[in-house]
Scaffold this motif. Structure first.
Motif, mmCIF file in Angstrom:
data_model
loop_
_atom_site.group_PDB
_atom_site.id
_atom_site.type_symbol
_atom_site.label_atom_id
_atom_site.label_comp_id
_atom_site.label_asym_id
_atom_site.label_seq_id
_atom_site.Cartn_x
_atom_site.Cartn_y
_atom_site.Cartn_z
ATOM 1 N N UNK A 175 20.532 22.314 90.323
ATOM 2 C CA UNK A 175 20.853 20.934 90.691
ATOM 3 C C UNK A 175 22.359 20.736 90.856
ATOM 4 N N UNK A 176 23.143 21.537 90.142
ATOM 5 C CA UNK A 176 24.604 21.369 90.194
ATOM 6 C C UNK A 176 25.244 21.988 91.437
ATOM 7 N N UNK A 177 24.485 22.795 92.184
ATOM 8 C CA UNK A 177 25.059 23.484 93.349
ATOM 9 C C UNK A 177 25.180 22.497 94.506
ATOM 10 N N UNK A 178 26.369 21.913 94.635
ATOM 11 C CA UNK A 178 26.638 20.893 95.643
ATOM 12 C C UNK A 178 27.952 21.261 96.349
ATOM 13 N N UNK A 179 27.862 21.507 97.633
ATOM 14 C CA UNK A 179 29.061 21.859 98.377
ATOM 15 C C UNK A 179 28.712 22.631 99.633
ATOM 16 N N UNK A 180 29.746 23.169 100.283
ATOM 17 C CA UNK A 180 29.559 23.872 101.549
ATOM 18 C C UNK A 180 30.246 25.222 101.512
ATOM 19 N N UNK A 216 26.948 26.656 105.331
ATOM 20 C CA UNK A 216 25.715 26.428 104.579
ATOM 21 C C UNK A 216 26.019 25.318 103.585
ATOM 22 N N UNK A 217 25.380 24.172 103.760
ATOM 23 C CA UNK A 217 25.653 23.021 102.900
ATOM 24 C C UNK A 217 24.517 22.839 101.906
ATOM 25 N N UNK A 218 24.884 22.784 100.634
ATOM 26 C CA UNK A 218 23.926 22.628 99.532
ATOM 27 C C UNK A 218 24.022 21.189 99.033
ATOM 28 N N UNK A 219 22.909 20.481 99.092
ATOM 29 C CA UNK A 219 22.908 19.080 98.674
ATOM 30 C C UNK A 219 21.540 18.709 98.111
ATOM 31 N N UNK A 248 29.447 39.390 102.430
ATOM 32 C CA UNK A 248 30.299 39.346 101.235
ATOM 33 C C UNK A 248 29.730 38.353 100.214
ATOM 34 N N UNK A 249 29.495 38.779 98.967
ATOM 35 C CA UNK A 249 28.978 37.849 97.959
ATOM 36 C C UNK A 249 30.065 36.896 97.474
ATOM 37 N N UNK A 250 29.689 35.633 97.310
ATOM 38 C CA UNK A 250 30.618 34.600 96.855
ATOM 39 C C UNK A 250 30.101 34.033 95.539
ATOM 40 N N UNK A 251 30.960 34.034 94.517
ATOM 41 C CA UNK A 251 30.587 33.511 93.200
ATOM 42 C C UNK A 251 30.912 32.023 93.132
ATOM 43 N N UNK A 252 29.940 31.235 92.646
ATOM 44 C CA UNK A 252 30.162 29.814 92.383
ATOM 45 C C UNK A 252 29.825 29.568 90.918
ATOM 46 N N UNK A 253 30.807 29.098 90.164
ATOM 47 C CA UNK A 253 30.640 28.921 88.716
ATOM 48 C C UNK A 253 29.831 27.671 88.397
ATOM 49 N N UNK A 302 26.655 38.374 111.510
ATOM 50 C CA UNK A 302 27.369 39.072 110.447
ATOM 51 C C UNK A 302 28.816 38.592 110.454
ATOM 52 N N UNK A 303 29.354 38.254 109.270
ATOM 53 C CA UNK A 303 30.688 37.682 109.210
ATOM 54 C C UNK A 303 31.611 38.524 108.330
ATOM 55 N N UNK A 304 32.792 37.994 108.053
ATOM 56 C CA UNK A 304 33.775 38.706 107.240
ATOM 57 C C UNK A 304 34.014 38.002 105.910
ATOM 58 N N UNK A 305 34.706 36.858 105.950
ATOM 59 C CA UNK A 305 35.091 36.170 104.724
ATOM 60 C C UNK A 305 34.834 34.670 104.845
ATOM 61 N N UNK A 306 34.944 33.986 103.712
ATOM 62 C CA UNK A 306 34.731 32.551 103.729
ATOM 63 C C UNK A 306 35.186 31.885 102.451
ATOM 64 N N UNK A 307 34.863 30.605 102.340
ATOM 65 C CA UNK A 307 35.340 29.776 101.233
ATOM 66 C C UNK A 307 34.263 28.776 100.859
ATOM 67 N N UNK A 308 34.003 28.657 99.551
ATOM 68 C CA UNK A 308 33.088 27.617 99.079
ATOM 69 C C UNK A 308 33.910 26.384 98.749
ATOM 70 N N UNK A 309 33.520 25.250 99.335
ATOM 71 C CA UNK A 309 34.241 23.996 99.122
ATOM 72 C C UNK A 309 33.309 23.040 98.378
ATOM 73 N N UNK A 310 33.654 22.638 97.157
ATOM 74 C CA UNK A 310 32.808 21.696 96.416
ATOM 75 C C UNK A 310 32.591 20.411 97.211
#
Length: 529
Positions: free
Chosen positions: A30-35, A64-67, A463-468, A517-525
């Motif tokens: 439920x806490x996973x909110x962002x793009x 990918x937007x999580x809401x 590339x795996x992205x960690x979201x705390x 297939x991509x290279x890199x990215x950023x998770x934005x809350x």
């Protein structure tokens, strides 16, 4: 591997400009909110013309937007000046890393020579296909040249182009900046022209860098601050670098013997060779490790060096008991770039019997800050007990650094960024075994040197992205996000969500659209989008 890698790496992507809903199986936290915004090459031919190298493809950005337990997907080509020129001409009209283009064949040889030698450094493409980075509250598609394109993280629209050189004298800059706990952005660039000797420049953009002037917002980059600089070891052969290390008090810059030949670069167009061919690896040279104080901008005087290596990605760096500890993904040579020429990806020789590929190796280097000219010769100054890395004092007072090998066969590393610049235990990445084409992702425990993996037949994760998790204390309390594609038409592309502790799948979101297939990215809350 029997899969033709062009079906993964060389196929033209397509836009999904309006958000589409993914089909979620499992249960999203439920806490996973962002793009999660990702960047990479997505268009490899325009009209009847084709690019030569995977790193040449025109940038295709996707999100990918999580809401509230749901996932939506969208993608758009970066509307760079390069993209617009190519589409208007209905052919590739701008040169890239591995593809040299002559836009006006009617010009004579003298005209071409004058045009491209009037400036020693050519004006590069603005096809920013590597990463998504943040300066202040501005988000940019970025590569490694002086141009970036600002994007709207919500709509993926291209807002406009910005030139580093309008704010700080740089010809090149990394697409992998660092962010400190206050939200300031640090980066490193190369200044090849202008006053003073050519140098590597460390710079900072403050977190509160938004500026308004006459009712109009100015870019955060307009508040850029120079932190310090390092002279080039060789004026005409600057080191190539893709990233750098940062601790609480220091910047670590690796000046490797993988070099850009400036004279070759300046005449590449005239001689009909690509920019990629201007990069050369000198296996008989050394690697220098520069340490810059973030607060004073001064360079630590001790000469730290190691054997020749090639590095693209830093994993993390931290300070412990008057030592600087930093972890790199290293190679024995520069052959990785050659693998991604599209003709090589078409080749059936990319198989398990092809062992010429230099595997990525995670190495830990330790630099003792207590080293000085009077340090006893021949001694190992590393006193940390949890590493075999050495720092051996030489007769001339320099320090030769011998690394500790942590893991072999992992690239595109990521960590819990809350532990960036701090002592940490885990990192994540794409598992690379006998070829550079990852079909697994892994979690590595630095303490035990053990790892766990996720894999699925005929699937290729990004590339795996960690979201705390919110308020988490444990380093691996969170989730791993990775977009997965497959050449099998019966397997829809999907966003994979793993429990970062045990790598068990907790959910996946199948995307009813083409995903590249991509290279890199950023998770934005969510609050920042």
């Amino acid at each position: 591997m029997s899969t033709n890698m062009l079906t993964i790496y060389g196929k033209n992507g397509s836009e999904t400009p309006e958000p589409v809903a993914a089909q979620v199986t499992g249960s999203l936290p439920a806490w996973l909110q962002g793009t999660l915004i990702r960047n990479g090459p997505g268009l490899f031919s325009v009209g009847s013309s084709e690019y030569n190298h995977w790193f040449d493809g025109l940038s295709l950005i996707h999100s990918f937007t999580f809401c509230n337990g749901e996932v939506t997907y969208r993608s758009k080509f970066l509307k760079s000046e390069t993209y617009k020129r190519n589409i208007k001409a209905d052919r590739i009209a701008v040169s890239e890393f591995g593809t040299m283009i002559y836009p006006d064949p009617c010009k004579n040889i003298f005209s071409r020579t004058f045009t491209h030698l009037s400036n020693i450094i050519p004006d590069f493409t603005d096809n920013n296909l590597i990463n998504i980075i943040r300066y202040g509250r501005d988000y940019y598609a970025s590569s490694e040249v002086n141009y970036m394109n600002q994007i709207d993280p919500g709509t993926l629209e291209t807002v406009g182009r910005i030139n580093y050189r309008n704010h700080i004298a740089l010809n090149l800059a990394t697409a992998h900046p660092h962010y400190d706990e206050q939200g300031h952005t640090y980066n490193v660039g190369t200044a090849l022209m202008g006053p003073g000797l050519p140098k590597y420049v460390v710079f900072k953009v403050p977190a509160d860098a938004a500026v308004s002037e006459k009712g109009r917002d100015k870019p955060a980059l307009s508040r850029v601050q120079k932190v310090g600089s390092i002279p080039l070891r060789s004026t005409l052969s600057p080191s190539y670098y893709h990233s750098f290390g940062m601790t609480e008090n220091y910047i670590i810059f690796v000046e490797q013997p993988f070099k850009l030949d400036i004279l070759t670069l300046a005449t590449a167009y005239f001689r009909g060779v690509t920019w990629g061919s201007c990069l050369r690896f000198d296996k008989d040279d050394i690697t220098l490790f520069h340490v810059i104080n973030k607060k004073t901008g001064k360079v630590v005087k001790t000469r730290f060096y190691g054997d020749a290596l090639v590095v693209f990605h830093h994993i993390n760096a931290f300070e412990e008991d008057d030592h600087l500890v930093f972890d790199l993904i290293t190679y024995k040579d520069s052959s990785l770039y050659d693998t991604f020429y599209l003709q090589n990806l078409r080749s059936s020789s990319l198989s398990e019997s092809n062992m010429s590929f230099s595997p990525p190796t995670c190495q830990r280097f330790v630099l003792p800050l207590s080293a000085h000219k009077e340090s006893p010769r021949g001694t190992n100054l590393v006193t940390l007990v949890d590493t075999t890395a050495q720092a051996l004092v030489q007769e001339d007072g320099s320090v030769f650094c011998r690394p500790d090998v942590i893991f072999i066969g992992l690239e595109l590393p990521g960590i819990n960024y809350n532990f960036n610049a701090k002592k940490y235990r885990y990192f994540y990445g794409s598992r690379v075994e006998w070829s550079p084409h990852p079909n697994k992702i892994a979690k590595v425990d630095i303490v035990t040197r053990e790892h766990i993996e996720w894999t699925q037949d005929n699937c290729f994760p990004s590339e795996p992205v960690f979201v705390a998790s919110p308020g988490s204390v444990e380093e691996d309390d969170g989730v791993i996000l990775s977009s997965v594609i497959s050449p099998d038409p019966n397997i829809s592309p999907f966003m994979l969500i793993l429990n970062a502790k045990n790598f068990e799948e907790i959910a996946r979101a199948s995307i009813p659209a083409d995903v590249h297939m991509d290279l890199h990215g950023l998770f934005i809350p969510a609050a920042a989008v």
